[in-house]
Design a protein around this motif. Sequence first.
Motif, PDB file in Angstrom:
ATOM      1  N   TYR A   1      -0.203   3.661   5.563  1.00  0.00           N
ATOM      2  CA  TYR A   1      -0.248   2.817   4.368  1.00  0.00           C
ATOM      3  C   TYR A   1       0.841   3.123   3.344  1.00  0.00           C
ATOM      4  CZ  TYR A   1      -4.733   1.059   5.987  1.00  0.00           C
ATOM      5  OH  TYR A   1      -5.722   0.447   6.718  1.00  0.00           O
ATOM      6  N   PHE A   2       1.491   4.308   3.449  1.00  0.00           N
ATOM      7  CA  PHE A   2       2.489   4.698   2.452  1.00  0.00           C
ATOM      8  C   PHE A   2       3.709   5.311   3.140  1.00  0.00           C
ATOM      9  CE2 PHE A   2      -1.618   4.825   0.349  1.00  0.00           C
ATOM     10  CZ  PHE A   2      -1.366   4.096  -0.806  1.00  0.00           C
TER      11      PHE A   2
ATOM     12  N   ARG B   1       6.587   4.322  -1.263  1.00  0.00           N
ATOM     13  CA  ARG B   1       6.432   2.869  -1.218  1.00  0.00           C
ATOM     14  C   ARG B   1       5.128   2.529  -0.513  1.00  0.00           C
ATOM     15  NH1 ARG B   1       7.312  -0.976   2.498  1.00  0.00           N
ATOM     16  NH2 ARG B   1       8.198   0.571   3.945  1.00  0.00           N
ATOM     17  N   CYS B   2       4.325   1.712  -1.148  1.00  0.00           N
ATOM     18  CA  CYS B   2       3.088   1.243  -0.528  1.00  0.00           C
ATOM     19  C   CYS B   2       3.433   0.144   0.480  1.00  0.00           C
ATOM     20  CB  CYS B   2       2.125   0.714  -1.587  1.00  0.00           C
ATOM     21  SG  CYS B   2       0.547   0.130  -0.917  1.00  0.00           S
TER      22      CYS B   2
ATOM     23  N   VAL C   1      -0.449   0.416  -7.373  1.00  0.00           N
ATOM     24  CA  VAL C   1       0.963   0.201  -7.060  1.00  0.00           C
ATOM     25  C   VAL C   1       1.705  -0.082  -8.362  1.00  0.00           C
ATOM     26  CG1 VAL C   1       2.635  -1.167  -5.776  1.00  0.00           C
ATOM     27  CG2 VAL C   1       0.389  -0.666  -4.766  1.00  0.00           C
TER      28      VAL C   1
ATOM     29  N   SER D   1       5.978   1.447  -5.975  1.00  0.00           N
ATOM     30  CA  SER D   1       5.697   2.823  -5.566  1.00  0.00           C
ATOM     31  C   SER D   1       4.289   3.245  -5.971  1.00  0.00           C
ATOM     32  CB  SER D   1       6.714   3.790  -6.184  1.00  0.00           C
ATOM     33  OG  SER D   1       6.513   3.890  -7.596  1.00  0.00           O
ATOM     34  N   SER D   2       3.832   4.320  -5.349  1.00  0.00           N
ATOM     35  CA  SER D   2       2.536   4.904  -5.674  1.00  0.00           C
ATOM     36  C   SER D   2       2.659   6.419  -5.637  1.00  0.00           C
ATOM     37  CB  SER D   2       1.469   4.469  -4.655  1.00  0.00           C
ATOM     38  OG  SER D   2       1.285   3.076  -4.660  1.00  0.00           O
TER      39      SER D   2
ATOM     40  N   VAL E   1       0.887   9.135  -4.553  1.00  0.00           N
ATOM     41  CA  VAL E   1      -0.257   9.169  -3.646  1.00  0.00           C
ATOM     42  C   VAL E   1      -0.782  10.589  -3.450  1.00  0.00           C
ATOM     43  CG1 VAL E   1       1.249   9.285  -1.622  1.00  0.00           C
ATOM     44  CG2 VAL E   1      -1.070   8.393  -1.375  1.00  0.00           C
TER      45      VAL E   1
END
Length: 465
Positions: free
Chosen positions: A372-373, A388-389, A399, A404-405, A407
Amino acid sequence: MFAAHAERYSRIKNDAFLHPELIREAGSFGLPDEVVWYERPIVKKIRHLRAGQWGHALSTSDLPRRYLRTVGLPRRTPVSYVGHHEAHAWAGIATSGFDSAAVIVADAIGEFDCFTIFGYSPESGLRLRYRRRYPHSLGLLYSAFTRRCGFKPNEDEYILMGMAAYGQPRHVDDILDTWMSLDTPGYRLTTNVHRGIGDWLPDARPEDLAASMQAVTERVLVEAASWARKEIGAPHLILMGGVALNCVANSVIAREAGFPHLWIFPNPGDAGSSVGAAAARLRRALRWDGPYLGTPIQRDLDIPAVVTSLSTDGVAAVANGAAEFGPRALGNRSLLADPRPVDMKDRVNRVKGREKFRPFAPVIREELLHEYFDVPVPTTPYMQFTARCRAPEAFPAVVHVDGSSRVQSVSRLEHPVLHELLRQWETESGCPVLLNTSLNSRGEPLVNTWREAESFGHREGVRVH
């Protein structure tokens, strides 16, 4: 065995003074044989003189031996001292599991050092390879831009980092022309910015100033890391100091500097130097099982009840287990939320009293992370990197505006409770991700006790588990 923040006891954000209850709780593990202080106080007072801070320089109340007696430590407890950047470096070395490494320490200021590069190996120990000393501080320059953009220096730098995504780095050349020049592997400042930069470029958008200072910071750190990779030759890199909390820069380093392995202690700033000072005195690795080292809340978490709250209310507060040692909530003092509703970010911001532009972090099971990322490291258990998601439309609340995230990945080994919560949440909802933010209101430290967690729930209308 135990590590905690004074602010969690006094309830004063960024409290720099040891709290009697913190000392009492630490003392439950036994009286110390020795206290190790995270800087050399006389050298620091010499720097105060040079900086014109006469009140600090001439005061004796802050001398460690005298100060420690006021917080309840036995008078005859030996006290020793280590250098500030040495403490930072050893906090990383002693918890990394690396047998050798290059170490970059970047912060506002220690005694004199502001930016250092070390090489470490068991044979040669910790060897200084590069340094910038006061007033040549990348951290102070970033703090000066934090103030210039309307935020509180030495506290709100993470807000400046988040704001940078809304701007363009239009003023990089202006910064380099006015405030600093680059060299290899670092930089020097052309002006002392300890007292800020005033209303520099008054017509510039704060977002563009933030983006520009962020770009300069990334450039300095990547070039320093690349130099360390070439000159020191170790396959591992350790980042420490308050600047290492800049997760956007950390991600650029991970992608561009050429190190296959990168470690950042989850509390890389001055608070984490308590661990680093002890490690520097011992000069060996510590037993590191993770950052859950603080005050315990000894309650069994009812995971199905948390999932029910998330399904019905969209949000749930979790206060369970030992408090996190570090500035970020990692599942034991967390406000969790469903990341899918488009209005969830605004809703949680209202609960927290935060600026609307600031991002929230996703938390996901480690085995699903790269699905997912697009994260530049194998795992990111401490929210130290942005990624980046891959499906931003699916999780809009976590997000950022740039896609971006920041995480957090969760392994079954390090945090089995949170891992199981995420598994049950996905089974119930079909969603593998939760929003994770700290369990506190604006201007307050993370909650430390169950009573404080309950008060948060009553005040904000959130179920606490």
